[in-house]
Design an enzyme around this catalytic site. Structure first.
Site, short mmCIF file in Angstrom:
data_model
loop_
_atom_site.label_atom_id
_atom_site.label_comp_id
_atom_site.label_asym_id
_atom_site.label_seq_id
_atom_site.Cartn_x
_atom_site.Cartn_y
_atom_site.Cartn_z
N ASP A 173 0.84 -1.17 -0.22
CA ASP A 173 0.00 0.14 -0.11
C ASP A 173 0.91 1.30 0.04
O ASP A 173 1.94 1.07 0.56
CB ASP A 173 -0.89 0.13 1.40
CG ASP A 173 -1.90 -0.92 1.41
OD1 ASP A 173 -2.54 -1.53 0.17
OD2 ASP A 173 -2.69 -1.15 2.25
N ARG A 207 -1.49 -0.62 -8.30
CA ARG A 207 -2.72 -0.06 -8.13
C ARG A 207 -2.79 1.63 -8.27
O ARG A 207 -1.84 2.20 -7.71
CB ARG A 207 -3.11 -0.39 -6.84
CG ARG A 207 -4.28 0.09 -6.31
CD ARG A 207 -4.76 0.22 -4.63
NE ARG A 207 -4.58 -1.04 -4.46
CZ ARG A 207 -4.37 -1.65 -2.91
NH1 ARG A 207 -4.01 -0.54 -2.23
NH2 ARG A 207 -4.29 -2.63 -2.55
C1 LIG Z 1 -8.80 -1.11 -3.19
C2 LIG Z 1 -8.40 0.31 -2.66
C3 LIG Z 1 -7.28 0.39 -2.26
C4 LIG Z 1 -6.76 1.63 -1.73
N1 LIG Z 1 -5.24 1.77 -1.39
C5 LIG Z 1 -5.01 3.02 -1.00
C6 LIG Z 1 -3.49 3.22 -0.76
O1 LIG Z 1 -2.77 2.19 -0.73
N2 LIG Z 1 -3.39 4.38 -0.39
C7 LIG Z 1 -3.88 5.51 -0.42
O2 LIG Z 1 -3.41 6.79 -0.03
N3 LIG Z 1 -5.40 5.31 -0.58
C8 LIG Z 1 -6.04 4.17 -0.90
N4 LIG Z 1 -7.08 4.06 -1.37
C9 LIG Z 1 -8.07 5.27 -1.17
C10 LIG Z 1 -8.32 6.07 -2.24
O3 LIG Z 1 -7.08 6.97 -2.44
C11 LIG Z 1 -9.35 7.07 -1.85
O4 LIG Z 1 -9.11 7.74 -0.91
C12 LIG Z 1 -10.75 6.38 -1.81
O5 LIG Z 1 -10.71 5.49 -2.85
C13 LIG Z 1 -11.78 7.31 -2.22
O6 LIG Z 1 -11.53 7.90 -3.50
P1 LIG Z 1 -12.43 7.61 -4.74
O7 LIG Z 1 -11.73 7.30 -5.91
O8 LIG Z 1 -13.42 6.23 -4.33
O9 LIG Z 1 -13.21 8.93 -5.19
P2 LIG Z 1 -14.04 9.77 -4.23
O10 LIG Z 1 -14.56 11.06 -4.94
O11 LIG Z 1 -13.61 9.85 -3.00
O12 LIG Z 1 -15.61 8.95 -3.91
C14 LIG Z 1 -16.34 8.72 -5.02
C15 LIG Z 1 -17.69 8.35 -4.52
O13 LIG Z 1 -17.59 7.01 -3.65
C16 LIG Z 1 -18.28 7.48 -2.33
N5 LIG Z 1 -17.49 6.92 -1.33
C17 LIG Z 1 -15.82 7.08 -1.16
N6 LIG Z 1 -15.52 6.43 -0.09
C18 LIG Z 1 -16.56 6.32 0.58
C19 LIG Z 1 -16.80 5.63 1.88
N7 LIG Z 1 -15.80 5.35 2.51
N8 LIG Z 1 -18.06 5.29 2.33
C20 LIG Z 1 -19.18 5.58 1.61
N9 LIG Z 1 -18.93 6.19 0.26
C21 LIG Z 1 -17.74 6.53 -0.08
C22 LIG Z 1 -18.22 8.90 -2.37
O14 LIG Z 1 -19.14 9.48 -1.57
C23 LIG Z 1 -18.44 9.17 -3.78
O15 LIG Z 1 -19.87 9.29 -4.30
C24 LIG Z 1 -7.45 2.89 -1.77
C25 LIG Z 1 -9.13 2.53 -2.30
C26 LIG Z 1 -9.48 1.58 -2.80
C27 LIG Z 1 -10.63 1.34 -3.49
#
Ligand SMILES: Cc1cc2nc3c(=O)[nH]c(=O)nc-3n(C[C@H](O)[C@H](O)[C@H](O)COP(=O)(O)OP(=O)(O)OC[C@H]3O[C@@H](n4cnc5c(N)ncnc54)[C@H](O)[C@@H]3O)c2cc1C
Length: 306
Positions: A125, A176
């Site tokens: 990660d 990723r």
């Molecule tokens: C499989 C996976 C691995 C990841 N690994 C890392 C990593 O190694 N390092 C790192 O910094 N980040 C990591 N992340 C987190 C990532 O960086 C984002 O912070 C997170 O995915 C939210 O961004 P989004 O692209 O979904 O967009 P956003 O614009 O945040 O969300 C898009 C939509 O999804 C909904 N949503 C998002 N999160 C939530 C929630 N928690 N509960 C309810 N609804 C939600 C929002 O309301 C919005 O409608 C990971 C995410 C995923 C999916």
């Protein structure tokens, strides 16, 4: 992270842990490995792969690192025993990266060797910017040792990411791509929602265009999912070279749609007793749950019916 989310983060940290646990439970498989195995079995039944994460980060002592290594080895054995379609994700600071890169390398090597023995892969990660370079160095050092079953993560909010994506694509890496979740200064990270989205898609495209690379598209942002699907179709990228990834507890409806269209999808399944920091980050991203918690912290009580 937007100023609104930052303010929310500060408020959430005032909430009692019991309250945070109640709301964060949906994002976590449980506190035990057995619960994580059950969650993965259910996901596999829905046609989703999984990646298992032992919750915890930023350890400060070698004994704590060893405890994580042992738990990951146990998790790998459980994946094999239960015949699950899963790999594992590791936070490098839980391996001691912040205080001893050598210890982190030795520890991750042990896990990679155990995983390779079972034909499984491991992803590092990506955490906050204080360890970005150290994490990429760790990844490259392990690859240079001939360990091929390791992947890494890039965060599209970081200004450096396109350069990193090009280098990793050329090296045939498994990457990723996510937006990034830590609070970073403007000097290092885009603060604008659309800049982060555009940068996400640029990184995904660079990786999709390189036939040796593998890309995991980690987002719940439907616009990004749509644009990534368009790129995959236009570039005729085979299923073996990409997957979508989502977090446990976030938008299961979209998860089902992506799977039903025939795309590979992996769900990130965290478990363990060190759930607090992860939960806070998830709650900050969920305006609905976070609002409940804030009401409680500020003593407003439950929302009233009009
Ligand atoms: C499989 C996976 C691995 C990841 N690994 C890392 C990593 O190694 N390092 C790192 O910094 N980040 C990591 N992340 C987190 C990532 O960086 C984002 O912070 C997170 O995915 C939210 O961004 P989004 O692209 O979904 O967009 P956003 O614009 O945040 O969300 C898009 C939509 O999804 C909904 N949503 C998002 N999160 C939530 C929630 N928690 N509960 C309810 N609804 C939600 C929002 O309301 C919005 O409608 C990971 C995410 C995923 C999916």
């Amino acid at each position: 992270m937007s100023p609104g989310r930052r303010a929310l983060l500060r408020l959430l940290m005032l909430a009692p842990q019991s309250l945070v646990w109640r709301f964060a439970r949906v994002y976590i498989a449980g506190q035990t490995l057995d619960e994580a195995v059950d969650a993965i079995r259910a996901l596999n039944g829905e046609g989703c792969r999984a990646t298992l994460d032992v919750l915890g980060e930023s350890v400060t002592r070698a004994e704590e690192v060893q405890a994580y290594v042992d738990e990951y080895v146990r998790a790998l054995e459980a994946i094999v025993e239960a015949r699950l379609d899963a790999n594992i994700s590791i936070k490098p600071t839980a391996m001691g990266l912040a205080f001893s890169p050598e210890l982190a390398r030795d520890s991750v090597r042990k896990i990679l060797e155990a995983a390779a023995g079972h034909g499984l892969t491991v992803r590092l990660d990506m955490e906050d910017s204080s360890v970005t370079q150290k994490t990429l160095d760790l990844y490259r050092a392990l690859r240079a040792e001939g360990l091929a079953n390791v992947g890494v993560v890039l965060q599209s909010y970081l200004r450096r990411t396109l350069v990193d994506a090009r280098e990793l694509a050329a090296a045939g890496a498994s990457v990723r791509v996510c937006k990034g979740i830590y609070v970073e200064p403007r000097r290092l990270a885009y603060q604008d929602y659309w800049l982060v989205r555009d940068a996400f898609l640029d990184a995904v495209e660079v990786l999709l265009r390189e036939p040796k690379a593998y890309v995991a598209i980690a987002t719940h942002d439907e616009w990004l999912v749509f644009q990534s699907r368009r790129l995959i179709a236009e570039l005729r990228v085979p299923r073996e070279r990409y997957e979508f990834q989502m977090l446990l507890g976030v938008d299961p409806a979209m998860r089902k749609m992506i799977v039903s269209e025939g795309h590979p999808l992996r769900v990130y399944v965290p478990y363990g007793t060190g759930w607090y920091a992860y939960s806070i980050r998830r709650l900050v991203e969920n305006p609905r749950f976070a609002a409940h918690v804030v009401r409680n912290v500020l003593g407003f009580g439950p929302p009233q019916r009009a």
